[in-house]
Design a protein around this motif. Structure first.
Motif, mmCIF file in Angstrom:
data_model
loop_
_atom_site.group_PDB
_atom_site.id
_atom_site.type_symbol
_atom_site.label_atom_id
_atom_site.label_comp_id
_atom_site.label_asym_id
_atom_site.label_seq_id
_atom_site.Cartn_x
_atom_site.Cartn_y
_atom_site.Cartn_z
ATOM 1 N N ASN A 226 0.879 -1.384 0.134
ATOM 2 C CA ASN A 226 -0.167 0.001 0.007
ATOM 3 C C ASN A 226 0.624 1.294 0.150
ATOM 4 N N PRO A 227 1.196 1.559 -1.319
ATOM 5 C CA PRO A 227 2.182 3.087 -1.238
ATOM 6 C C PRO A 227 1.491 4.158 -0.671
ATOM 7 N N LEU A 228 0.330 4.203 -0.492
ATOM 8 C CA LEU A 228 -0.500 5.483 0.169
ATOM 9 C C LEU A 228 -0.742 5.445 1.545
ATOM 10 N N ALA A 229 -0.260 4.523 2.167
ATOM 11 C CA ALA A 229 -0.334 4.119 3.646
ATOM 12 C C ALA A 229 0.368 5.140 4.297
ATOM 13 N N PRO A 230 -0.036 5.601 5.628
ATOM 14 C CA PRO A 230 0.635 6.176 6.464
ATOM 15 C C PRO A 230 1.997 5.694 6.625
ATOM 16 N N GLY A 231 2.989 6.703 6.453
ATOM 17 C CA GLY A 231 4.399 6.309 6.873
ATOM 18 C C GLY A 231 4.927 5.864 5.459
ATOM 19 N N ALA A 232 4.437 5.464 4.458
ATOM 20 C CA ALA A 232 4.924 5.004 3.341
ATOM 21 C C ALA A 232 5.781 6.192 2.558
ATOM 22 N N PRO A 233 7.079 5.840 1.921
ATOM 23 C CA PRO A 233 7.725 6.873 1.431
ATOM 24 C C PRO A 233 6.910 7.869 0.286
ATOM 25 N N GLY A 234 7.270 8.941 0.665
ATOM 26 C CA GLY A 234 6.480 9.998 -0.236
ATOM 27 C C GLY A 234 6.530 9.805 -1.638
ATOM 28 N N LEU A 235 5.571 10.018 -2.494
ATOM 29 C CA LEU A 235 5.616 9.525 -3.937
ATOM 30 C C LEU A 235 6.510 10.790 -4.622
ATOM 31 N N GLU A 236 6.727 11.704 -4.188
ATOM 32 C CA GLU A 236 7.625 12.827 -4.688
ATOM 33 C C GLU A 236 8.975 12.344 -4.972
ATOM 34 N N THR A 237 9.419 11.448 -4.282
ATOM 35 C CA THR A 237 10.732 10.675 -4.447
ATOM 36 C C THR A 237 10.880 9.753 -5.385
ATOM 37 N N LEU A 238 9.719 9.328 -6.069
ATOM 38 C CA LEU A 238 9.767 8.338 -7.459
ATOM 39 C C LEU A 238 11.000 8.767 -8.265
ATOM 40 N N ALA A 239 11.606 8.028 -8.270
ATOM 41 C CA ALA A 239 12.940 8.169 -9.206
ATOM 42 C C ALA A 239 12.807 8.005 -10.775
ATOM 43 N N CYS A 240 11.639 8.656 -11.313
ATOM 44 C CA CYS A 240 11.231 8.582 -12.694
ATOM 45 C C CYS A 240 10.735 9.888 -13.164
ATOM 46 N N GLU A 241 11.130 10.196 -14.191
ATOM 47 C CA GLU A 241 10.700 11.295 -14.815
ATOM 48 C C GLU A 241 8.961 11.310 -15.224
ATOM 49 N N ARG A 242 8.652 10.277 -15.711
ATOM 50 C CA ARG A 242 7.336 9.992 -16.174
ATOM 51 C C ARG A 242 6.620 8.742 -15.592
ATOM 52 N N ALA A 267 1.515 14.426 -5.838
ATOM 53 C CA ALA A 267 2.886 14.760 -5.377
ATOM 54 C C ALA A 267 4.065 15.540 -6.239
ATOM 55 N N ARG A 268 3.403 15.812 -7.403
ATOM 56 C CA ARG A 268 4.033 16.378 -8.339
ATOM 57 C C ARG A 268 3.567 17.688 -8.809
ATOM 58 N N GLY A 269 2.824 18.216 -7.752
ATOM 59 C CA GLY A 269 2.196 19.676 -7.931
ATOM 60 C C GLY A 269 0.720 19.790 -8.340
ATOM 61 N N GLY A 270 0.257 18.588 -8.676
ATOM 62 C CA GLY A 270 -1.258 18.635 -9.119
ATOM 63 C C GLY A 270 -1.649 19.033 -10.377
#
Length: 311
Positions: A226-242, A267-270
């Motif tokens: 569950n990448p959306l669970a509390p405490g999961a790494p922030g999705l802004e850190t995804l290491a991909c451009e797209r 996470a990328r500004g909406g």
């Protein structure tokens, strides 16, 4: 003792459809199709070969046209589905899909043969996928060195493979990826999203296979499931451009895939920049593998090709 052993070998301890485990410890995967061998595919002109790398292996796909191409090709590191308990790089449907994808882009594809649970519980599969990505980025393979553009590396996968692609892109030391394609990703959670079932028993059933494959997990709100669970790494850190997420109307996981795409967008500004959501009506989970010639599978395939080949 002999009779007890025989009984244990015929009494089922765990049944998940994809995998069956008997009390004796015997493991059976009932729906495994005869393996597709690597080699030149006459329909697409793509050659493939297997490379053994210790705990895991990989099947590489290279269009024969690459030998005379003026420029190097994008590299797609692909992770197959199967709930982390079934399927392989030799599964015929996946092998056919990667032959077609490598030809259409064109691209150099690397399909990861990771270890399966229950013989090798998670995180073994995750570890193998991380090691495979690092191996590709090292340029150690002669096909990758000669024909792969390591500035245009994508991760892609279906179902559990899409889950693994998120894991690859969220690694703290992950190299910058050009993109990630998550096809019908296998995510879940204790709290329903969208129009998912709210029934407690159904929600618990949705996590049974995960807990079987990852017995050391804390549950379905483990950030790996569950990448959306509390405490999961922030999705802004995804290491991909797209990021591209594909969902299907008849897939009970579709709401989870949509929520993931929306969360990455936020996470990328909406503004949706760099995030693409493709929702297919009237089809089910990984339909593109079992019905590759239907119009909607062709549409999804073309959108993936366009995503990989975009500037």
């Amino acid at each position: 003792m002999a009779s007890n052993t025989a009984a244990d070998d015929n009494e089922v301890a765990h049944e998940f459809g994809l995998v069956r485990v008997y009390k004796s410890g015997r493991v059976v995967r009932p729906f495994v199709a005869p393996p597709a061998a690597p080699g030149l595919d006459p329909a697409t002109g793509v050659d493939s070969r297997d490379v053994h790398l210790g705990d895991y292996s990989a099947r590489l796909y290279l269009p024969t046209s690459a030998a005379t191409a003026a420029a190097k090709l994008p590299v797609i590191v692909y992770v197959h589905g199967g709930g982390f308990v079934a399927e392989s790089v030799a599964s015929p449907n996946g092998h056919r899909f990667l032959n077609s994808l490598a030809a259409a882009c064109p691209a150099l594809a690397v399909s990861v043969e990771y270890r399966l649970a229950p013989e090798h519980p998670l995180p073994a599969a995750y570890d193998d996928c991380v090691a495979a990505l690092r191996w590709v980025l090292s340029g150690a393979d002669p096909w990758v060195a000669a024909h792969g553009d390591l500035g245009r590396v994508f991760v892609a996968g279906d179902s559990a493979g899409a889950n693994a692609c998120h894991h690859l892109a969220i690694q703290p030391d992950a190299a910058r990826l050009k993109g990630a394609v998550l096809i019908h990703p296998w995510f879940w959670g204790s709290e329903a999203v969208g129009e998912e079932t709210r029934h407690p028993l159904a929600r618990a059933m949705g996590g049974r296979l995960w807990m079987f494959a990852c017995p050391g997990s804390t549950g379905v709100d483990d950030p790996r499931m569950n990448p959306l669970a509390p405490g999961a790494p922030g999705l802004e850190t995804l290491a991909c451009e797209r990021v591209m997420v594909c969902t299907a109307e008849g897939d009970h996981l579709r709401w989870r895939g949509r929520a993931y795409a929306e969360a990455v967008t936020a996470a990328r500004g909406g503004d949706g920049q760099g995030v693409e959501l493709l929702e297919t009506d009237g089809e089910g989970h990984v339909f593109h593998l079992v019905k590759p010639d239907c119009d909607k599978a062709k549409e999804m395939f073309d959108r993936i090709v366009a995503f990989v080949t975009a500037p």
